[in-house]
Design a protein around this motif. Sequence first.
Motif, short mmCIF file in Angstrom:
data_model
loop_
_atom_site.label_atom_id
_atom_site.label_comp_id
_atom_site.label_asym_id
_atom_site.label_seq_id
_atom_site.Cartn_x
_atom_site.Cartn_y
_atom_site.Cartn_z
N ARG A 93 0.84 -1.19 0.00
CA ARG A 93 0.00 0.00 0.00
C ARG A 93 0.88 1.24 0.00
NH1 ARG A 93 -4.24 1.09 4.75
NH2 ARG A 93 -2.45 2.09 5.72
N GLY A 94 0.69 2.08 -1.02
CA GLY A 94 1.45 3.31 -1.11
C GLY A 94 2.75 3.19 -1.88
N GLU A 95 3.08 2.01 -2.36
CA GLU A 95 4.35 1.85 -3.07
C GLU A 95 4.24 0.68 -4.04
OE1 GLU A 95 9.13 1.34 -2.02
OE2 GLU A 95 7.60 1.11 -0.46
N ARG A 96 4.65 0.93 -5.29
CA ARG A 96 4.58 -0.11 -6.31
C ARG A 96 5.82 -0.02 -7.19
NH1 ARG A 96 1.28 -3.60 -9.01
NH2 ARG A 96 1.28 -3.60 -11.28
N VAL A 97 6.60 -1.08 -7.18
CA VAL A 97 7.81 -1.16 -8.01
C VAL A 97 7.71 -2.46 -8.79
CG1 VAL A 97 10.32 -1.14 -8.04
CG2 VAL A 97 9.10 0.10 -6.25
N VAL A 98 7.10 -2.39 -9.97
CA VAL A 98 6.85 -3.58 -10.78
C VAL A 98 7.18 -3.25 -12.23
CG1 VAL A 98 5.16 -5.27 -11.55
CG2 VAL A 98 5.04 -4.37 -9.23
#
Length: 887
Positions: A93-98
């Motif tokens: 939640r609040g962070e996406r590194v994909v």
Amino acid sequence: MIRYDALDALPVRGALPGLHDALDGHGTAVLVAPPGTGKTTLVPLALAGLLGEGPARRVVVAEPRRIAARAAARRMAWLLGEKVGHRVGYTVRGERVVGRNARVEVVTTGVLLQRLQRDQELAGVDVVVLDECHERHLDADTAAAFLWDVRETLRPELRLVAASATTDAEGWARLLGGAPVIEAEGVSHPVEVVWAPPARPVRPPHGMRVDPALLTHVASVVRRALAERAGDVLCFLPGVGEIARVAGQLGDLGDVKVLQVHGRAPAAVQDAVLAPGRGRRVVLATSVAESSLTVPGVRVVVDSGLAREPRVDHARGLSALATVRASQAAGRQRAGRAGREAPGAVYRCWAEAEDGRLPRFPAPEIKVADLTAFALQAACWGDPDASGLALLDPPPQGAMAAARDVLTAVGAVDPAGRATSRGLRLARLGVHPRLGRALLDATAPGGAERVAEVVALLSEELPREYGDDLAAALRAARRGDDPYASRWRTESRRLHAAATGAGDRPADEPPAETNTGTNAGTNAGTKTGRGHRPTAVTDADAQPRSDHRPAAEHRGARWAGAGEDAVVGVVAALAFPERVARLDGGSYLMVSGTRAELAEGSGLRGVPWIAVAVADRPLGRGHARVRLAAAVDEDVARRAAAALHEEREEVRWAGGDVVARRVERLGAVELTVRPLADPDPGRVRDAVLDGLRQEGFRLLRWSPDAEVLRLRLAFLHRHLGEPWPDVGDEALHARVEEWLEPELGRARRRADLARIDAGQALARLLPWASGEAARLDELAPERITVPSGSRIRVDYTDPQRPVLAVKLQEMFGMRQSPVLAGVPVLVHLLSPAGRPAAVTADLASFWRDGYKGVRAELRGRYPKHPWPEDPATAEPTRHTNARLRRG
């Protein structure tokens, strides 16, 4: 470049063939692998085909915590020789590194639930690994149930793996349709157990409280471990506050570095803990370090023996974390951290004798937690009561009922429990439905940012130094440069976007981050659920049954223009309407009926109205303790808790009399009270009857004769039964119309009852119709004439046997005891001084056997009274010998 040397060293590699076979043949598997074997890192890479073996698949790994999700992704990327965000990424939640070509994505279970609600098929996902399922977090149990539902009905090709170091493997295997259990051998180094209990007893934990003496002892054990052992020390404590206290007590350890790891810790600190350190380290950690994370260099574990678990008090509407004794399973997990890389030791801060009394496993969260968010997830899935979900433990009915009440109040479900489209939106916000309701209903043009800030503040436990005033805590967060403040700003931005038009963005796609990957499509029209698919959601903007929520087009307008502190109060009141409270004496009365007290020195003391966001109940205290609240005015209180507002006439028995009044109330809080001049006679009569039930028929006027009549009737009913009436309280209440009318109809207050002659009323119950009433004096006379001619009152106090207390000399000549209603009277034979000389129900036996002893004892003491040798033939008398001679 792939680091094959590190991969080959992971023991779980030997279990991979069996795992592949299980998934190819059955589609599901339970993987049991000890800590440190590589189940979290090697297994997903192998299943994704990233190690040159097997087909290419997209794998989603669900971790219970954000810190574990980040760490797992970074470790897998390192094993592949890449940076996170290429073939391995993570979303929390609040962070996406994909990355666009990601084959493995590590997510939190909360994010996975969001995805399942948007796209039940999990398009493009081939395998889902539920890691650390032994922890029994509610999100993980829910995700497992949803995934099984998807596999059973929509995507039978979806592969599922339940993975854990220690778990109920058989239970999970049953849950996943008889899944094969694959066990991996671990390389376990010996761990020596050192029992290190406090020298003096410490108080057990209660609520969030931990005895400071125990924390002082834990700090001393850490120092001892540093002196006695080599390597880094990992110390387990229940929460952030305890970590800070122990860190403060450790002080200067010279070259030894003290690190603190928990869910609030900044990413830099978390990275430092999970990377090999230079020099010795002491890592103070919560239970996040029990599993998923390997802290390199650790050779010693110091275990406080405490943990935090959610608890909810449904009677008071209070839910919070509670400090509890850690389970035996948690103790094993913690101890295992010392033996991950080499032989180690665990210092347990309790006595060995206590260990066997600890719970075997932690309590499943579904059994003890607030189920509001779970109930909303189930409703959105199409299974409002969760009866069709594959769960290891069913949700408690009481907790589900309480959750449905909350969801109905915020408009998330309809009366049948089905999710409204408002409920769908609440579920996608990624916060508790209470906070989601506040976010949607308090937001006004130009004010969304402030509302989002307050909701973000309430979505996570605040640092204690922020205090109990929510408005002051907001200002502290804005000024703060601590890790909490940083996370708060990120969450505020996400929620602001969700409330202002970007609200369709999923909770796991923060607007502040660059999203280089693709997301599953949205399918909000229907929801799946065992045996009831598809289920159309109900009208999104249909108003809930109460009028507490503004219409959609005016949502938040009534709060527009309010000052900052007022907005804080509005948000707290909307999120927790039943905890709006008014100052009442020295404490606050919530509209739910619970009393609460502020701490000494609180800046909120004396405020007329507050909205309580967080409260607990200290040990031995009847009132709750306010941990976080905001000041509100009465208008905000009335609007936020409008569903609990009512104005009605009350006629009841209170304070020992009939009270008739018109009351305007907000739940348990009385707003205005006016006396009723002419209350309804029927309601007055009901109040009078209630008074009689509460205080008994002693409210009537009981003369001595009336008391005796009741005792005589009780005696006859006991021994003869019908038609003689039962005159016990319950029976008299049941027949009150027969014997207390019309007096009861004329009574308006306590004083009127005191004028009713109870004896005259009671006489109405006598069996007049059958004629038996005429035999009352024959069967249960008030007095009996004894041989001396005296009429002696019979005592019917004991309904089993009446008592006749009479002087012994007056009974001379009576050979047999009197008999009433077939019951021999118990005769108390009194001395000349009126004291019992003998008690008998058989006079003949007494004259024959007992009288001689009484005569020998008393005639010397009372020589003026007759003591004949043969009392059965002697003349009875009330007088002395002198009176007899004169006569």
